[in-house]
Design an enzyme around this catalytic site. Structure first.
Site, PDB file in Angstrom:
ATOM      1  N   LYS A 130      36.498  23.612  -6.869  1.00 58.33           N
ATOM      2  CA  LYS A 130      37.076  22.938  -5.707  1.00 58.33           C
ATOM      3  C   LYS A 130      38.470  22.431  -6.077  1.00 58.33           C
ATOM      4  CE  LYS A 130      35.994  19.622  -2.271  1.00 58.33           C
ATOM      5  NZ  LYS A 130      36.769  20.610  -1.477  1.00 58.33           N
ATOM      6  N   ALA A 164      37.065  21.464   7.758  1.00 61.45           N
ATOM      7  CA  ALA A 164      38.177  20.557   7.485  1.00 61.45           C
ATOM      8  C   ALA A 164      37.620  19.487   6.555  1.00 61.45           C
ATOM      9  CB  ALA A 164      38.722  19.946   8.769  1.00 61.45           C
ATOM     10  N   ILE A 165      37.531  19.855   5.292  1.00 63.61           N
ATOM     11  CA  ILE A 165      36.988  18.932   4.298  1.00 63.61           C
ATOM     12  C   ILE A 165      38.047  17.895   3.938  1.00 63.61           C
ATOM     13  CG2 ILE A 165      35.883  18.777   2.015  1.00 63.61           C
ATOM     14  CD1 ILE A 165      34.347  20.585   3.971  1.00 63.61           C
ATOM     15  N   GLY A 166      39.288  18.326   3.900  1.00 64.48           N
ATOM     16  CA  GLY A 166      40.359  17.383   3.593  1.00 64.48           C
ATOM     17  C   GLY A 166      40.533  17.162   2.110  1.00 64.48           C
ATOM     18  N   CYS A 202      48.636  23.662   1.476  1.00 66.47           N
ATOM     19  CA  CYS A 202      48.644  22.255   1.892  1.00 66.47           C
ATOM     20  C   CYS A 202      50.022  21.958   2.464  1.00 66.47           C
ATOM     21  CB  CYS A 202      48.415  21.315   0.721  1.00 66.47           C
ATOM     22  SG  CYS A 202      47.232  21.909  -0.465  1.00 66.47           S
ATOM     23  N   THR A 229      41.822  30.381   4.494  1.00 67.16           N
ATOM     24  CA  THR A 229      41.314  30.339   5.869  1.00 67.16           C
ATOM     25  C   THR A 229      42.429  30.446   6.916  1.00 67.16           C
ATOM     26  OG1 THR A 229      41.398  27.934   5.731  1.00 67.16           O
ATOM     27  CG2 THR A 229      39.279  28.965   5.303  1.00 67.16           C
ATOM     28  N   GLY A 255      35.292  36.469   4.555  1.00 67.11           N
ATOM     29  CA  GLY A 255      34.211  37.070   5.313  1.00 67.11           C
ATOM     30  C   GLY A 255      33.357  38.079   4.582  1.00 67.11           C
ATOM     31  N   GLY A 288      32.918  33.058  -0.299  1.00 64.44           N
ATOM     32  CA  GLY A 288      32.854  31.658   0.077  1.00 64.44           C
ATOM     33  C   GLY A 288      31.737  31.458   1.076  1.00 64.44           C
TER      34      GLY A 288
HETATM   35  C1  FMN Z   1      33.855  24.567   3.291  1.00 67.56           C
HETATM   36  C2  FMN Z   1      35.035  25.253   2.685  1.00 67.56           C
HETATM   37  C3  FMN Z   1      35.834  24.576   1.777  1.00 67.56           C
HETATM   38  C4  FMN Z   1      36.937  25.189   1.199  1.00 67.56           C
HETATM   39  N1  FMN Z   1      37.699  24.500   0.291  1.00 67.56           N
HETATM   40  C5  FMN Z   1      38.753  25.129  -0.314  1.00 67.56           C
HETATM   41  C6  FMN Z   1      39.517  24.469  -1.314  1.00 67.56           C
HETATM   42  O1  FMN Z   1      39.262  23.311  -1.672  1.00 67.56           O
HETATM   43  N2  FMN Z   1      40.552  25.147  -1.892  1.00 67.56           N
HETATM   44  C7  FMN Z   1      40.862  26.440  -1.537  1.00 67.56           C
HETATM   45  O2  FMN Z   1      41.789  27.024  -2.123  1.00 67.56           O
HETATM   46  N3  FMN Z   1      40.136  27.098  -0.613  1.00 67.56           N
HETATM   47  C8  FMN Z   1      39.100  26.474   0.017  1.00 67.56           C
HETATM   48  N4  FMN Z   1      38.363  27.160   0.966  1.00 67.56           N
HETATM   49  C9  FMN Z   1      38.695  28.566   1.296  1.00 67.56           C
HETATM   50  C10 FMN Z   1      37.785  29.533   0.556  1.00 67.56           C
HETATM   51  O3  FMN Z   1      37.957  29.408  -0.825  1.00 67.56           O
HETATM   52  C11 FMN Z   1      38.059  30.984   0.986  1.00 67.56           C
HETATM   53  O4  FMN Z   1      39.349  31.362   0.548  1.00 67.56           O
HETATM   54  C12 FMN Z   1      37.991  31.179   2.481  1.00 67.56           C
HETATM   55  O5  FMN Z   1      36.931  30.427   3.008  1.00 67.56           O
HETATM   56  C13 FMN Z   1      37.797  32.660   2.893  1.00 67.56           C
HETATM   57  O6  FMN Z   1      36.673  33.242   2.306  1.00 67.56           O
HETATM   58  P1  FMN Z   1      35.200  33.253   2.971  1.00 67.56           P
HETATM   59  O7  FMN Z   1      35.338  33.803   4.335  1.00 67.56           O
HETATM   60  O8  FMN Z   1      34.389  34.099   2.055  1.00 67.56           O
HETATM   61  O9  FMN Z   1      34.746  31.835   2.985  1.00 67.56           O
HETATM   62  C14 FMN Z   1      37.256  26.530   1.550  1.00 67.56           C
HETATM   63  C15 FMN Z   1      36.451  27.208   2.470  1.00 67.56           C
HETATM   64  C16 FMN Z   1      35.358  26.601   3.050  1.00 67.56           C
HETATM   65  C17 FMN Z   1      34.528  27.356   4.027  1.00 67.56           C
END
Ligand code: FMN
Ligand code: FAD
Ligand code: FAD
Ligand code: FMN
Ligand code: FES
Ligand code: FES
Lengths: 276, 319, 319, 276
Positions: free
Chosen positions: C52, C77-79, C137, C200, C251, C272
């Site tokens: 994370k 939107a974990i923040g 960010c 995202t 995805g 993810g």
């Molecule tokens: C709940 C959640 C928290 C995430 N937190 C971070 C983060 O802290 N840092 C980051 O670089 N990406 C974060 N991401 C993005 C994921 O690492 C990933 O790049 C993105 O979700 C696309 O892949 P996926 O569709 O397989 O989830 C987060 C995604 C989700 C769903």
């Protein structure tokens, strides 16, 4: 093909019966009296997804009699899987009948039907109509393997000669349906075919070589199914698009073409009008 | 703002001088000319149809496949197949006179001059009630950049079309940008009467058996419920940036989906891919919006537009 | 290129000096520190875990709801909730030594100096095998613009982190741009060893009963199958623009999904949201990739990477 | 709550029975012996979506005995609709058991259970355990209307006193479950509650006023369910997060808080430790 007069609508149906005709192949019977009355051989429906969020699925109307129509589902992805999982009593909305079907009159009295895989679903109503019209019908039916050959005996019950082929030789000829020898020798007045595009191209070559008019029911990914999105096109001879003529007037290469919509101008086309 | 409800809330809206009886339209390229859906919906019960985009020259469009279903979405690459403005005016436009709803022409182009020329010719026809500018085409003059992704080009195309017609001018924005609000401001400044938000998101799907992209055109535009959250945010941000009406779109299937856009600031919505899920969608959506207004005792769409978006600029829409 | 297959194809890959036994990683923010998924997968059978994101100062993160399911997707939107780099180094990092796979630290920041400082401190720890820069960010000095959406800022953050460590440096790109290739080129030029493509997509969902956005933070990031076509195209375009390895994501649920990214040009993939659908996803995906290579008689991932993308630049990945 | 020792895994189950307990409420029995043996009251599972493409659904384990566990589904959206449509024989994978359940010992010998809506699903195993431990149990159960009250008689069968409330007064008291008068007068050693957050806040106030320790099972949108995504947090007293104390040492306003994960540090929390 000329536009047939049908007035499509959304039919709220329910599943009356369900049969696993082969592994991964399900036949769903639907209570749909208005649809059963309106459909012509070669027409299709768009099956609306039960929970939304996906586009509707194009499906041939396999059988139609009385209040019942049936759909044959070959599971290849999410939508066909969802539909194949419906159980008796489940509700299903279908929009149809859609598209122009086969031209029965143009097939003559000695007809070859060629089916590849799920293409068989588009030919049963046609075989029924041919039998009613007194035509002699032969069905040449190819599939992956013996398991994937569905309901061949139902065509036999309609009085059709049935000749089979499988990719692996597990039943009938080993090879493609278009390799069946008698297709090169037997006399036919007309050909009607439905199957994957590689097969239909082979049918078109066969028909051209033998100078037999062939009606091909094409497959393509559909979205609207009603002619609104232009997503389902096939190159069509520009001259044919206005005034179909047989045999083609100019050599293949010189002809100009248009993109015709399979769902609306088809799904059944004259082989010689396509400019693949 | 909450007033006593009469028996029926008013669903009609106004976009510039354009009056729509319902806030639901068929989206460009998805609704044909409306006639294709007439067997399924009474066209008198939709606000209007946005026609398929037309260009200066005829276009054969892309090879197939042109469509690929994706999770909760649809990729398309039609390639702007159309007969060109000459044949279009000659053969097609006259038929649109019969539509019992608004008919909005869609203009696509590859240069500023294209937009001016096609807008001028199309808008001159009485059958056409308004013009939507589809500026999401690659601009051949500018390294494949689309007009909608560059504020300067977006402004130029808008100004050119504005100069060519006094009919209501809607400019359709692309989501493939970092800051859609800045494009929206530029287009508003260039004289647009309304904004369509948003067009498809660029995407691709690869066939791992055939080792090539599934679409004949390789990449295409993603639409459908998959992109709804992207489109709602775009409307939210545009509603804070400009004061002209917004026509929201992207993944709308139900009245609740449409209301997300309206509460974010859209005055009307287009339904594209949703018709492929259910051809009755536009009427079902309008009915659901009416029920929602009734349940809340709201009398018109003015009570709903932008209601969830405190930063949205006020845009009265009721006629 | 097709060679005779030995009994087992080689799934291991190399990213700079980083060796991964499998091309499948847990995505940042979705996989905790790996331990959370240990009951479901043998961590020795995944390539690694991207931790994370951590920031200079502690962050409480956003209020709830932080998650909204959407059609085939998830808004979050974990923040950037995290204890800050000091407490992180003190309390958390030592535990990561026990992981039987690669451990990649993720660094987030709000200024160029943040990226340099946190990278420096985190990369100094032996438990950390590589650094991923989360540059999506907002930059506090630059009107809320995010680093990943501006080539200049993206390059500056990369250079600062590059100067702070010699460990493999992965920079994570955002899809919220018009031209991701230009950002990729800038970041490659600034010294990144690899690119993570993509983070995202910005989105929003509105609660039409409560008349407000569903997320506590209003807008958030869309992930999951809904965005897969967007992410595949991003990888396709980046693979044509740069020669460094790409870690694809967005995805992925199945091996066929992962292969879309690999055939487009990715050397590895992150999973993810796919873990939330099936916690065994990363191992299932790796198994499926192996079967696919066997079926095609390919001996290593080199045979697959970029195979469907004729314009992709060559990037050998097998160790 | 302290971490209980459970080792979750993915269980491949099949639907053994299906019951529509009320309109829009379905109880699915699953053959899941390992899960049935491992689960403790208040724990949950993540039900994996059958066709993928959606995140798993957090569901309380309603019943568990022998090889069988059951889940209670209240249809509110796509995922619960898909699960509720499963028929006997269908396969379903569930990951669990997850989370920390109720602390039985801390509830004492005179216990009030408060359920709102689907919250009832988290309390049945607890009621069973309380009966086994010899505690006297009263269930205060509120729902939208009489139709939505599910299985109250099953709690009675466990020897619990059952007092009902409905929003519309169609059964039991008209009003919220926390408005039931005897909750303000009867003596309890402990309270356990599960329901929507507005109800749980009312329970927390009631507990504070009456100086009774209350365990609340919280709901929030989950994604991972295993502590990996930090999507499901609740503000928790920072002091409590380290060393829970009762009653709280400092006034509410001055306390610092942390964001704790409901799926991992919960879903059951002491009411007085929450800093809502
Ligand atoms: C709940 C959640 C928290 C995430 N937190 C971070 C983060 O802290 N840092 C980051 O670089 N990406 C974060 N991401 C993005 C994921 O690492 C990933 O790049 C993105 O979700 C696309 O892949 P996926 O569709 O397989 O989830 C987060 C995604 C989700 C769903
Ligand atoms: C006029 C017409 C009539 C039709 N009639 C019938 C009919 O009667 N019965 C019938 O079953 N179908 C029929 N079809 C085809 C049917 O519409 C499509 O097969 C269907 O839309 C597939 O939807 P899906 O979501 O299940 O698959 P999609 O996900 O849309 O997949 C479509 C294609 O992608 C490929 N694909 C997807 N997933 C995988 C995978 N995991 N592995 C390998 N390949 C994959 C396959 O090639 C598959 O065919 C007809 C089509 C048309 C145009
Ligand atoms: C620990 C825990 C245990 C749980 N146990 C259970 C249980 O035993 N049984 C159970 O049924 N649930 C339980 N839940 C809740 C359950 O997880 C959620 O209800 C479920 O995830 C909803 O998924 P969905 O896709 O059906 O709805 P979603 O689409 O995710 O909808 C979620 C919410 O959105 C709103 N919503 C969505 N669509 C509409 C609409 N058309 N109209 C109005 N509002 C709408 C509703 O408020 C709804 O609750 C539990 C949750 C947790 C955290
Ligand atoms: C098959 C298809 C064709 C489209 N053609 C056009 C077009 O010609 N001009 C245009 O401006 N938008 C076109 N669009 C975009 C739609 O009008 C709409 O803006 C977009 O699809 C998002 O809405 P939806 O998710 O409801 O489809 C097309 C979309 C689809 C799916
Ligand atoms: S599927 Fe839309 S035009 Fe044929
Ligand atoms: S749901 Fe992911 S941490 Fe709780």
């Amino acid at each position: 093909m000329p536009v047939l007069e049908t007035s499509p609508s959304v039919h709220a149906t329910s599943v009356t019966d369900r049969r696993e005709a082969a592994p991964g192949v399900v036949i769903l019977g639907l209570d749909a009296p208005a649809l059963a009355a309106a459909v012509r051989p070669g027409q299709f429906v768009m099956a609306l997804p039960v929970g939304g969020e996906r586009v509707a699925t194009a499906l041939a109307i396999y059988e139609a009699s009385g209040r019942r129509v049936s759909l044959m589902l070959v599971v290849v992805g999410h939508r066909t899987a969802e539909l194949a999982a419906l159980t008796v009593g489940a509700r299903l909305e279908v929009a149809g009948p859609l598209g122009n079907g086969f031209e029965l009159d143009a097939l003559g009295a000695e007809v070859a039907l060629l089916a590849g895989g799920v293409g068989i679903a588009s030919l049963y109503l046609l075989a029924e109509a041919l039998r009613a019209s007194g035509a002699r019908t032969s069905l040449y039916y190819g599939a992956r393997d013996a398991d994937a050959l569905v309901d061949a005996e139902r065509f036999e019950a309609l009085g059709a000669r049935v000749v089979l082929a499988t990719d692996d030789g597990s039943r009938g000829l080993r090879g493609f349906v278009t390799d069946i020898p008698e297709l090169s020798t037997k006399t036919f007045e007309g050909i009607a075919a439905c199957g994957p595009s590689s097969m239909l191209r082979a049918v078109a070559r066969l028909a051209e070589r033998r100078e037999i008019r062939a009606q091909l029911s094409l497959e393509e990914t559909f979205a609207c199914g009603v002619g609104a999105c232009w997503g389902c096109v096939v190159p069509l001879d520009r001259a044919s698009a206005q005034a179909p003529a047989f045999p083609p007037a100019s050599p293949r290469e010189e002809r100009a073409y248009v993109h015709a919509r399979i769902c609306t101008e088809g799904p059944v086309f004259w082989a010689h009008e396509l400019r693949w | 703002m909450v007033r006593l409800a009469p028996s029926e809330p008013d669903l009609s809206i106004r976009i510039g001088t354009l009056r729509l009886a319902f806030p639901t339209l068929g989206a460009s390229g998805c609704y044909g000319s409306g006639a294709e859906y007439a067997p399924f919906v009474d066209l008198a019960h939709i606000g209007g149809v946005v026609l398929k985009s037309v260009t200066r020259e005829p276009r054969l469009g892309n090879g197939t496949p042109r469509l690929v279903p994706t999770p909760s979405g649809l990729l398309n690459a039609i390639g702007l197949q159309n007969p060109g403005i000459d044949a279009y005016l000659r053969n097609d436009v006259a038929k649109f006179a019969a539509r019992p709803c608004a008919v909005i022409g869609s203009v696509a182009g590859f240069s500023v001059d294209d937009y001016a020329y096609v807008t001028d010719r199309l808008a001159a026809r009485d059958e056409i009630d308004a013009i939507e500018l589809n500026i999401s085409c690659p601009n051949v003059g500018s390294e494949g950049e689309t007009f909608a992704c560059d504020p300067r080009l977006a402004g130029a195309a808008t100004r050119a079309a504005r100069a060519a017609t006094r009919k209501p001018l809607i400019v359709k924005l692309s989501p493939n940008v970092t800051d859609i609000a800045s494009i929206a401001r530029e287009v508003e400044g260039a004289g647009a009467d309304a904004l369509a938000v948003v067009n498809t998101v660029r995407g691709m799907s690869i066939d791992v058996d055939r080792l090539e992209p599934r679409l004949g055109n390789e990449s295409g535009g993603l639409s459908g419920p998959a992109i709804r959250p992207i489109a709602v945010l775009a409307v939210w941000e545009v509603a804070r940036a400009v004061a002209i009406p917004i026509i929201g779109q992207g993944g709308i299937e139900t009245a609740r989906d449409a209301l997300e856009f309206i509460l974010a600031g859209a005055s009307a919505v287009c339904i594209g891919t949703g018709n492929f899920t259910d051809p009755r969608a536009p009427v079902r959506v309008a009915d659901g919006i009416r029920e929602y207004l009734i349940a809340r005792k709201w009398v018109s769409l003015d009570d709903a537009v932008g209601r969830a978006n405190p930063g949205a600029r006020l845009r009265p829409v009721a006629p």
